[in-house]
Design a protein around this motif. Structure first.
Motif, mmCIF file in Angstrom:
data_model
loop_
_atom_site.group_PDB
_atom_site.id
_atom_site.type_symbol
_atom_site.label_atom_id
_atom_site.label_comp_id
_atom_site.label_asym_id
_atom_site.label_seq_id
_atom_site.Cartn_x
_atom_site.Cartn_y
_atom_site.Cartn_z
ATOM 1 N N ASN A 80 0.805 -1.224 0.000
ATOM 2 C CA ASN A 80 0.000 0.000 0.000
ATOM 3 C C ASN A 80 0.840 1.277 0.000
ATOM 4 O O ASN A 80 0.312 2.359 0.263
ATOM 5 C CB ASN A 80 -0.957 -0.011 1.188
ATOM 6 C CG ASN A 80 -2.106 -0.962 0.965
ATOM 7 O OD1 ASN A 80 -2.866 -0.821 0.020
ATOM 8 N ND2 ASN A 80 -2.220 -1.972 1.822
ATOM 9 N N GLY A 81 2.126 1.163 -0.281
ATOM 10 C CA GLY A 81 2.985 2.341 -0.388
ATOM 11 C C GLY A 81 3.237 3.024 0.946
ATOM 12 O O GLY A 81 3.189 2.411 2.007
ATOM 13 N N THR A 82 3.491 4.322 0.869
ATOM 14 C CA THR A 82 3.747 5.093 2.081
ATOM 15 C C THR A 82 2.428 5.481 2.747
ATOM 16 O O THR A 82 1.369 5.468 2.114
ATOM 17 C CB THR A 82 4.521 6.389 1.755
ATOM 18 O OG1 THR A 82 3.683 7.242 0.960
ATOM 19 C CG2 THR A 82 5.832 6.099 1.043
ATOM 20 N N HIS A 84 1.628 8.433 3.545
ATOM 21 C CA HIS A 84 1.180 9.634 2.845
ATOM 22 C C HIS A 84 0.322 9.278 1.626
ATOM 23 O O HIS A 84 -0.790 9.786 1.473
ATOM 24 C CB HIS A 84 2.389 10.475 2.429
ATOM 25 C CG HIS A 84 2.014 11.719 1.706
ATOM 26 N ND1 HIS A 84 1.593 12.854 2.363
ATOM 27 C CD2 HIS A 84 1.979 12.009 0.389
ATOM 28 C CE1 HIS A 84 1.316 13.785 1.476
ATOM 29 N NE2 HIS A 84 1.538 13.306 0.265
ATOM 30 N N SER A 85 0.825 8.394 0.777
ATOM 31 C CA SER A 85 0.069 8.018 -0.423
ATOM 32 C C SER A 85 -1.161 7.179 -0.073
ATOM 33 O O SER A 85 -2.205 7.300 -0.715
ATOM 34 C CB SER A 85 0.954 7.273 -1.424
ATOM 35 O OG SER A 85 1.416 6.058 -0.892
ATOM 36 N N PHE A 86 -1.065 6.351 0.951
ATOM 37 C CA PHE A 86 -2.192 5.540 1.388
ATOM 38 C C PHE A 86 -3.360 6.427 1.830
ATOM 39 O O PHE A 86 -4.512 6.203 1.443
ATOM 40 C CB PHE A 86 -1.746 4.621 2.536
ATOM 41 C CG PHE A 86 -2.816 3.719 3.060
ATOM 42 C CD1 PHE A 86 -3.266 2.637 2.318
ATOM 43 C CD2 PHE A 86 -3.365 3.935 4.307
ATOM 44 C CE1 PHE A 86 -4.256 1.781 2.804
ATOM 45 C CE2 PHE A 86 -4.351 3.092 4.814
ATOM 46 C CZ PHE A 86 -4.791 2.024 4.056
ATOM 47 N N LYS A 106 -3.823 9.531 0.947
ATOM 48 C CA LYS A 106 -4.277 10.274 -0.224
ATOM 49 C C LYS A 106 -5.225 9.428 -1.072
ATOM 50 O O LYS A 106 -6.258 9.902 -1.543
ATOM 51 C CB LYS A 106 -3.073 10.707 -1.053
ATOM 52 C CG LYS A 106 -3.425 11.542 -2.258
ATOM 53 C CD LYS A 106 -2.165 11.961 -2.994
ATOM 54 C CE LYS A 106 -2.514 12.755 -4.236
ATOM 55 N NZ LYS A 106 -1.317 13.115 -4.996
ATOM 56 N N ASN A 107 -4.890 8.140 -1.240
ATOM 57 C CA ASN A 107 -5.670 7.252 -2.102
ATOM 58 C C ASN A 107 -6.890 6.638 -1.425
ATOM 59 O O ASN A 107 -7.913 6.434 -2.069
ATOM 60 C CB ASN A 107 -4.788 6.134 -2.653
ATOM 61 C CG ASN A 107 -3.691 6.662 -3.546
ATOM 62 O OD1 ASN A 107 -3.838 7.684 -4.209
ATOM 63 N ND2 ASN A 107 -2.567 5.973 -3.547
ATOM 64 N N LYS A 108 -6.778 6.308 -0.145
ATOM 65 C CA LYS A 108 -7.857 5.577 0.526
ATOM 66 C C LYS A 108 -8.413 6.277 1.754
ATOM 67 O O LYS A 108 -9.253 5.723 2.460
ATOM 68 C CB LYS A 108 -7.363 4.187 0.907
ATOM 69 C CG LYS A 108 -6.955 3.358 -0.297
ATOM 70 C CD LYS A 108 -6.581 1.952 0.077
ATOM 71 C CE LYS A 108 -6.193 1.191 -1.180
ATOM 72 N NZ LYS A 108 -5.775 -0.154 -0.924
ATOM 73 N N SER A 141 5.145 10.822 7.448
ATOM 74 C CA SER A 141 4.257 9.903 6.733
ATOM 75 C C SER A 141 4.877 9.316 5.471
ATOM 76 O O SER A 141 4.402 8.296 4.975
ATOM 77 C CB SER A 141 2.930 10.589 6.395
ATOM 78 O OG SER A 141 3.144 11.723 5.587
ATOM 79 N N GLY A 142 5.923 9.905 4.971
ATOM 80 C CA GLY A 142 6.637 9.325 3.829
ATOM 81 C C GLY A 142 7.595 8.229 4.238
ATOM 82 O O GLY A 142 8.066 7.461 3.401
#
Length: 125
Positions: free
Chosen positions: A3-5, A7-9, A11-13, A48-49
């Protein structure tokens, strides 16, 4: 990680995450930080990164490039630097204010960064 970082998690979910799922993330990051501190390791750049999310949505603290040891060095951690007066504060947005004014790294800086992450996880849509 699947699920990536963090931060991106978020942003996406983020819009679909329940409060229980958000609290699970916060608890996992806090537990990981507690474990690091029990080994006398200070992360030094927690944001978060630098938190990865696995396939079961468990957080994993990563990127120990600015990590250093506090007090007695634990076996197997000799690759980490000793606590120093390094001027690199890491991600400024998550850095404790005293680090920005030139103070030495301290475990309390990780706790400040954790608070920033907690705010991010619990308030980001």
């Amino acid at each position: 990680m699947a699920n990536g970082t963090l931060h991106s998690f978020l942003k996406n979910k983020g819009r679909t995450l329940s409060i229980d799922e958000r609290l699970k993330l916060v608890h996992g990051i806090g537990s990981g930080l507690e474990y690091l501190h029990s080994l006398s390791v200070f992360h030094g750049d927690l944001h978060s990164g630098n938190v990865l999310i696995d396939e079961e949505q468990n957080p994993r603290i990563s990127d120990f490039g600015l990590a250093c040891t506090i007090g007695k060095l634990q076996p197997g951690l000799s690759y980490l630097q000793r606590l120093s007066s390094t001027s690199n504060v890491g991600a400024v947005r998550w850095a404790a204010p005293e680090r920005l004014s030139g103070c030495k790294p301290h475990p309390s800086g990780d706790i400040y960064s954790l608070g920033c992450i907690m705010f991010e996880v619990t308030t980001r849509p």
